[in-house]
Design an enzyme around this catalytic site. Structure first.
Site, PDB file in Angstrom:
ATOM      1  N   ASP A  55       9.110  -8.220  -8.992  1.00 53.83           N
ATOM      2  CA  ASP A  55       8.940  -7.045  -9.858  1.00 53.83           C
ATOM      3  C   ASP A  55       9.620  -7.343 -11.203  1.00 53.83           C
ATOM      4  OD1 ASP A  55       8.287  -4.410 -10.479  1.00 53.83           O
ATOM      5  OD2 ASP A  55      10.096  -3.567  -9.585  1.00 53.83           O
ATOM      6  N   GLU A  89      -0.488  -2.814 -15.654  1.00 49.54           N
ATOM      7  CA  GLU A  89      -0.553  -1.348 -15.741  1.00 49.54           C
ATOM      8  C   GLU A  89      -1.424  -0.867 -16.902  1.00 49.54           C
ATOM      9  OE1 GLU A  89       2.998   0.070 -14.285  1.00 49.54           O
ATOM     10  OE2 GLU A  89       2.723   2.137 -14.889  1.00 49.54           O
ATOM     11  N   LYS A 131      -2.940  -1.177 -12.293  1.00 47.03           N
ATOM     12  CA  LYS A 131      -1.891  -0.233 -11.904  1.00 47.03           C
ATOM     13  C   LYS A 131      -2.073   1.071 -12.674  1.00 47.03           C
ATOM     14  CE  LYS A 131       2.948  -0.915 -11.011  1.00 47.03           C
ATOM     15  NZ  LYS A 131       4.161  -1.530 -11.553  1.00 47.03           N
ATOM     16  N   THR A 137       0.690   3.801  -8.821  1.00 47.89           N
ATOM     17  CA  THR A 137       2.137   3.725  -9.026  1.00 47.89           C
ATOM     18  C   THR A 137       2.726   5.090  -9.336  1.00 47.89           C
ATOM     19  OG1 THR A 137       3.815   2.470 -10.222  1.00 47.89           O
ATOM     20  CG2 THR A 137       1.905   3.157 -11.493  1.00 47.89           C
ATOM     21  N   PHE A 141       7.856   4.822  -4.814  1.00 48.04           N
ATOM     22  CA  PHE A 141       9.126   4.463  -5.444  1.00 48.04           C
ATOM     23  C   PHE A 141      10.282   4.892  -4.547  1.00 48.04           C
ATOM     24  CE2 PHE A 141       8.429   3.680 -10.234  1.00 48.04           C
ATOM     25  CZ  PHE A 141       7.213   3.077 -10.007  1.00 48.04           C
TER      26      PHE A 141
HETATM   27  C1  E4P Z   1       6.977  -1.455  -9.685  1.00 45.77           C
HETATM   28  O1  E4P Z   1       5.827  -1.294  -9.366  1.00 45.77           O
HETATM   29  C2  E4P Z   1       7.705  -0.404 -10.387  1.00 45.77           C
HETATM   30  O2  E4P Z   1       7.196  -0.226 -11.681  1.00 45.77           O
HETATM   31  C3  E4P Z   1       9.188  -0.708 -10.415  1.00 45.77           C
HETATM   32  O3  E4P Z   1       9.602  -1.110  -9.134  1.00 45.77           O
HETATM   33  C4  E4P Z   1      10.018   0.449 -10.931  1.00 45.77           C
HETATM   34  O4  E4P Z   1      11.365   0.167 -10.765  1.00 45.77           O
HETATM   35  P1  E4P Z   1      12.528   1.037 -11.436  1.00 45.77           P
HETATM   36  O5  E4P Z   1      12.562   2.368 -10.787  1.00 45.77           O
HETATM   37  O6  E4P Z   1      13.766   0.237 -11.193  1.00 45.77           O
HETATM   38  O7  E4P Z   1      12.194   1.135 -12.905  1.00 45.77           O
END
Ligand code: E4P
Length: 323
Positions: A16, A100, A136, A160, A182
């Site tokens: 990531d 994205e 994305k 996402t 998330f």
């Molecule tokens: C991945 O797809 C996400 O954009 C990423 O893991 C977000 O991470 P963060 O919450 O640390 O910004």
């Protein structure tokens, strides 16, 4: 066997980051980027050539338009820059890269479809087939509908900014390839709202959210893959061992590879299939109502879109000085 190698036995590990050099060290299968990660990497001197190339190609793209404005040029350069980072990453990872769509299109289904197809065309110019790309898109109602249309055209999507169970239900019913629930941002919200410094890992609300979604998907036989994202600790990553995929920052990947701690499997599709989990369907009003009733998901989705849009604006201003 170190903790990272143990994880890899049960879960596809994804890097990531926009920092391409850091990807090679951990040998992930796939990689994910987002507007904030690209904006950060774009400031690094080692990627100046990707910017120069994006400006050159962006100028050619805009020259084909009848009325090319400065804003159109910057947008064309932004698209080319995302694709250039994706192309460079694909030289390192054997699998897919997630790129994205402009966050400012998060409530515009038609524009999201158009942007997704445009990005796929730019990759195709470089001989990269759509099988290696995940478009994305934010998990808004409009984003999910756009993804449904793109998937019908053979373009794979990664939905996402996914915080609420209703978003996950709608994504699966839309037949999207993959979702990114998330973890860390959910934890951030609960820590702040409940005024606590943390949770035991078994009670971590971000971890529990992914467990619920994963079990629901497997119980009802959905093909949509679950890729946990946004991690704040190695313990959160380990607590999702067995998930289809996990996308993890280079610093946590390094921490996991330096540890010998045991990583037992926590998620199991066979076990999930035996669970009593009621099937849910959500039309548009039910989706919006479910999201509205979940303060965490509502606030984090809005904040996430704003954050990505702000980073795109900063990147646009930076590119504008170079164009
Ligand atoms: C991945 O797809 C996400 O954009 C990423 O893991 C977000 O991470 P963060 O919450 O640390 O910004």
């Amino acid at each position: 066997m170190n903790s990272l190698d143990q994880l890899k036995q049960h879960t596809v590990i994804v890097a990531d980051t926009g920092d391409i050099d850091s990807i090679a060290r951990n040998k992930p299968q796939d990689a994910t980027t987002n507007p904030s990660l690209i904006a950060k990497a774009a400031q690094m001197p080692q990627y100046a050539d990707l910017i120069q190339e994006a400006i050159k190609s962006g100028r050619q793209d805009v020259a084909k338009l009848s009325a090319g404005t400065d804003q159109k040029l910057v947008n064309a350069v932004l698209d080319r820059l995302s694709v250039n980072f994706g192309l460079r990453i694909l030289q390192i990872v054997p699998g897919r890269v997630s790129v994205e769509v402009d966050a400012r299109l998060s409530f515009d289904e038609a524009a999201t479809v158009e942007k997704g197809k445009h990005l796929i065309r730019l990759f195709a110019e470089h001989g990269i087939s759509s099988d290696r790309i995940l478009i994305k898109i934010a998990s808004t109602w409009e984003g999910i509908r756009a993804a449904e249309r793109l998937e019908r055209d053979g373009i794979h999507c990664n939905l996402t900014l996914l915080f609420g169970f209703g978003q996950a239900v709608a994504c699966a019913d839309a037949g999207v390839t993959l979702i990114s629930p998330f973890v860390g941002r959910i934890l951030d919200w609960y820590k702040k709202s409940q005024g606590v410094s943390g949770y035991e890992i078994e009670k971590d609300p971000g971890v529990l959210s992914v467990h619920r979604i994963y079990n629901y998907y497997k119980r009802h036989g959905y093909k949509t893959q679950v890729m946990g994202a946004s991690f704040r600790s190695a313990d959160q990553v380990k607590a999702l061992c067995g998930c289809d995929l996990l996308t993890v920052s280079p610093s946590l990947l390094t921490e996991l590879s330096a540890s010998d701690a045991d990583v037992p499997k926590r998620l199991d599709s066979a076990a999930a299939r035996t669970m009593e989990l009621e099937r849910v369907t959500l039309n548009e009003s039910a989706f919006r109502w479910t999201l509205n009733q979940d303060a965490m998901a509502t606030e984090k989705l809005a904040e996430g879109i704003r954050g990505f849009a702000d980073d795109l604006e900063s990147l646009s201003r930076f590119l504008n000085t170079l164009c």
